[in-house]
Scaffold this motif. Structure first.
Motif, PDB file in Angstrom:
ATOM      1  N   ILE A 221      -0.273 -92.402  -4.279  1.00 18.25           N
ATOM      2  CA  ILE A 221       0.965 -92.179  -3.907  1.00 18.25           C
ATOM      3  C   ILE A 221       1.321 -90.682  -4.042  1.00 18.25           C
ATOM      4  CG2 ILE A 221       3.552 -92.314  -4.637  1.00 18.25           C
ATOM      5  CD1 ILE A 221       2.736 -95.362  -5.337  1.00 18.25           C
ATOM      6  N   GLY A 222       0.738 -90.264  -5.150  1.00 23.79           N
ATOM      7  CA  GLY A 222       1.105 -88.634  -5.227  1.00 23.79           C
ATOM      8  C   GLY A 222       0.345 -88.061  -4.127  1.00 23.79           C
ATOM      9  N   MET A 223      -0.945 -88.442  -3.855  1.00 24.17           N
ATOM     10  CA  MET A 223      -1.820 -87.466  -2.731  1.00 24.17           C
ATOM     11  C   MET A 223      -0.959 -87.680  -1.367  1.00 24.17           C
ATOM     12  SD  MET A 223      -5.521 -89.014  -3.765  1.00 24.17           S
ATOM     13  CE  MET A 223      -6.196 -88.673  -5.418  1.00 24.17           C
TER      14      MET A 223
ATOM     15  N   SER B 245      -9.402 -84.649   0.054  1.00 22.68           N
ATOM     16  CA  SER B 245     -10.469 -83.644  -0.134  1.00 22.68           C
ATOM     17  C   SER B 245     -11.641 -84.535  -1.100  1.00 22.68           C
ATOM     18  CB  SER B 245     -10.052 -82.466  -0.872  1.00 22.68           C
ATOM     19  OG  SER B 245      -9.386 -82.912  -2.110  1.00 22.68           O
ATOM     20  N   TRP B 246     -12.684 -83.706  -1.257  1.00 17.73           N
ATOM     21  CA  TRP B 246     -13.823 -84.455  -1.891  1.00 17.73           C
ATOM     22  C   TRP B 246     -13.582 -84.865  -3.502  1.00 17.73           C
ATOM     23  CZ3 TRP B 246     -16.040 -82.618  -6.301  1.00 17.73           C
ATOM     24  CH2 TRP B 246     -15.581 -81.303  -6.962  1.00 17.73           C
ATOM     25  N   ASP B 247     -12.716 -83.905  -4.060  1.00 17.97           N
ATOM     26  CA  ASP B 247     -12.348 -84.252  -5.361  1.00 17.97           C
ATOM     27  C   ASP B 247     -11.399 -85.407  -5.690  1.00 17.97           C
ATOM     28  OD1 ASP B 247     -10.627 -82.615  -4.140  1.00 17.97           O
ATOM     29  OD2 ASP B 247      -9.847 -81.797  -6.158  1.00 17.97           O
ATOM     30  N   GLU B 248     -10.568 -85.589  -4.564  1.00 18.60           N
ATOM     31  CA  GLU B 248      -9.568 -86.660  -4.555  1.00 18.60           C
ATOM     32  C   GLU B 248     -10.478 -88.048  -4.081  1.00 18.60           C
ATOM     33  OE1 GLU B 248      -5.225 -84.550  -2.867  1.00 18.60           O
ATOM     34  OE2 GLU B 248      -6.971 -85.212  -1.612  1.00 18.60           O
ATOM     35  N   ARG B 249     -11.483 -87.941  -3.088  1.00 19.99           N
ATOM     36  CA  ARG B 249     -12.236 -88.940  -2.843  1.00 19.99           C
ATOM     37  C   ARG B 249     -13.000 -89.572  -4.042  1.00 19.99           C
ATOM     38  NH1 ARG B 249     -13.419 -89.405   2.817  1.00 19.99           N
ATOM     39  NH2 ARG B 249     -12.310 -87.823   4.131  1.00 19.99           N
ATOM     40  N   LEU B 250     -13.394 -88.750  -4.967  1.00 19.43           N
ATOM     41  CA  LEU B 250     -14.255 -88.959  -6.067  1.00 19.43           C
ATOM     42  C   LEU B 250     -13.342 -89.805  -7.144  1.00 19.43           C
ATOM     43  CD1 LEU B 250     -16.826 -88.761  -7.738  1.00 19.43           C
ATOM     44  CD2 LEU B 250     -16.019 -86.446  -8.589  1.00 19.43           C
ATOM     45  N   ALA B 251     -12.288 -89.126  -7.419  1.00 19.93           N
ATOM     46  CA  ALA B 251     -11.255 -89.912  -8.337  1.00 19.93           C
ATOM     47  C   ALA B 251     -11.022 -91.148  -7.777  1.00 19.93           C
ATOM     48  CB  ALA B 251      -9.817 -89.008  -8.485  1.00 19.93           C
ATOM     49  N   VAL B 252     -10.586 -91.222  -6.621  1.00 16.44           N
ATOM     50  CA  VAL B 252     -10.205 -92.576  -6.014  1.00 16.44           C
ATOM     51  C   VAL B 252     -11.327 -93.487  -5.917  1.00 16.44           C
ATOM     52  CG1 VAL B 252      -9.461 -93.818  -3.811  1.00 16.44           C
ATOM     53  CG2 VAL B 252      -8.492 -91.956  -4.457  1.00 16.44           C
TER      54      VAL B 252
ATOM     55  N   ALA C  62      -5.406 -94.348   3.157  1.00 19.13           N
ATOM     56  CA  ALA C  62      -4.734 -95.405   3.487  1.00 19.13           C
ATOM     57  C   ALA C  62      -5.322 -96.629   3.092  1.00 19.13           C
ATOM     58  CB  ALA C  62      -4.427 -95.592   5.124  1.00 19.13           C
ATOM     59  N   VAL C  63      -6.813 -96.501   3.269  1.00 21.73           N
ATOM     60  CA  VAL C  63      -7.857 -97.538   2.891  1.00 21.73           C
ATOM     61  C   VAL C  63      -7.435 -97.824   1.512  1.00 21.73           C
ATOM     62  CG1 VAL C  63     -10.021 -98.540   2.674  1.00 21.73           C
ATOM     63  CG2 VAL C  63      -9.204 -97.717   4.814  1.00 21.73           C
ATOM     64  N   GLY C  64      -7.625 -96.826   0.614  1.00 18.59           N
ATOM     65  CA  GLY C  64      -7.485 -96.568  -0.836  1.00 18.59           C
ATOM     66  C   GLY C  64      -6.151 -97.212  -1.293  1.00 18.59           C
ATOM     67  N   TYR C  65      -5.104 -97.130  -0.369  1.00 22.34           N
ATOM     68  CA  TYR C  65      -3.781 -97.522  -1.025  1.00 22.34           C
ATOM     69  C   TYR C  65      -3.746 -98.927  -0.859  1.00 22.34           C
ATOM     70  CZ  TYR C  65       1.311 -97.648  -1.132  1.00 22.34           C
ATOM     71  OH  TYR C  65       2.927 -98.037  -1.643  1.00 22.34           O
ATOM     72  N   VAL C  66      -4.419 -99.467   0.453  1.00 22.32           N
ATOM     73  CA  VAL C  66      -4.324-100.891   0.536  1.00 22.32           C
ATOM     74  C   VAL C  66      -5.257-101.721  -0.441  1.00 22.32           C
ATOM     75  CG1 VAL C  66      -5.062-102.519   2.143  1.00 22.32           C
ATOM     76  CG2 VAL C  66      -4.155-100.725   3.191  1.00 22.32           C
TER      77      VAL C  66
END
Length: 336
Positions: free
Chosen positions: A190-192, A295-302, A216-220
């Motif tokens: 939600i924050g991203m 970004s890559w760091d957001e992808r890593l956290a998710v 979007a896929v992460g949110y789903v």
């Protein structure tokens, strides 16, 4: 200790009605803390203990039942306010809506679990006779919290604790762990998304699946975990809770359990509606067509959070067995 930092984090760095939300959260939790302080002092002086060590107080088993009837409601409500117990829950939606992303992740994922832990480890563990006597009142309140979709996950923790059997208690601890992971994932996404669209109004968003597909896929996935999809952590925890609650053979417990099960439908309705509204359809805002994906760091956290949620859902037994071994000893004390 936790309230003042939360007040500042929301009141200074929040958004929307941040001053109102910060003040409401602080005042309601301070009210719960006042009840809790009275209850803890009552336990200390009523038991004649010379220590605040709950294990020693429990072993002494010297709190008179008459005093338990006084202190148990105060302690349970005091901790229950932090766990969003109905009708003391109204601070939670306002607080999370106005809090920065990191603060919402911390508060929902960690701090709110102190409420369930305190109800279990202090209120019920130290005052089991009063817990058995008053449980039906708080079961009704927690069932309302569960059916009220926005609080169903936290309400399920308190609901399971009040069932006072090993299976339900195991489910409660699993739900605390699962909810911490799921809300961290949900609030992070939600924050991203908010950081890119600069709005939390779902009416102003649509068609984001094509623009920011990874987020979007992460949110789903986060939404499906929260509504209890099999294979994810939410399903395992909720099924353990409902199984433990239905072990009671009396009509009252089974009726409230069936009512609590309706929360699955309510949660699915509002989560799927939001997912359909903001992610699918046509993107009507030309500014949103320019958004960049994670970004890559957001992808890593998710990805790390998704792996944890899926891992708990696909291989739950090692966690369940570990929790059950710890809960069994506590339950033996409560039942005896």
């Amino acid at each position: 200790v936790a309230l003042i930092p939360m007040y500042l984090l929301i009141g200074v760095w929040g958004s929307g009605r941040k001053e109102y939300a910060a003040m409401k959260l602080t005042l309601m939790l301070m009210g719960g803390s006042a009840l809790l302080l009275i209850g803890i002092l009552g336990i200390y002086f009523g038991s004649g203990a010379t220590t605040m060590n709950i294990l020693e107080i429990a072993q002494a088993d010297c709190i008179p039942v008459a005093q338990q009837r006084i202190w148990f409601p105060l302690v349970f409500i005091g901790f229950g306010v932090l766990g969003a117990l109905f009708p003391f829950h109204t601070w939670s939606p306002d607080g999370h809506a106005s809090a920065p992303t990191a603060v919402s992740m911390l508060h929902a994922g960690v701090l709110m679990k102190l409420g369930g832990y305190g109800c279990f480890r202090v209120a019920i563990f130290l005052m089991p006779e009063a817990a058995h006597e008053f449980s039906w009142i708080f079961i009704i309140l927690t069932a309302i919290s569960v059916v009220y979709g926005a609080l169903s996950a936290c309400g399920l923790v308190l609901f399971a604790i009040l069932m006072m059997n090993t299976t339900a208690m195991t489910g409660a601890v699993m739900q605390m762990l699962s909810h911490g992971l799921m809300t961290a994932l949900f609030f992070a996404l939600i924050g991203m998304i908010y950081g890119r669209t600069h709005t939390r109004d779902v009416r102003q968003m649509s068609g984001l699946m094509r623009v920011i597909p990874f987020l979007a896929v992460g949110y789903v996935i986060a939404g499906l975990a929260n509504l209890g999809l099999p294979g994810l952590s939410g399903f395992v925890a909720e099924m353990t809770i409902f199984n433990g609650a239905f072990m009671h053979a009396d009509t009252f417990h089974r009726t409230v359990t069936i009512i609590a099960c309706t929360s699955i439908v309510i949660t699915a309705v509002y989560i799927l509606r939001v997912i359909g509204r903001i992610l699918y359809g046509t993107c009507d805002n030309p500014e949103h067509l320019k958004l960049k994906d994670a970004s890559w760091d957001e992808r890593l956290a998710v990805v790390c959070l998704i792996v944890a949620v899926a891992g708990m859902g696909l291989a739950p037994m090692w966690i369940s067995d570990t929790i059950r071994d710890s809960v069994s000893g506590i339950m033996a004390h409560i039942m005896n």
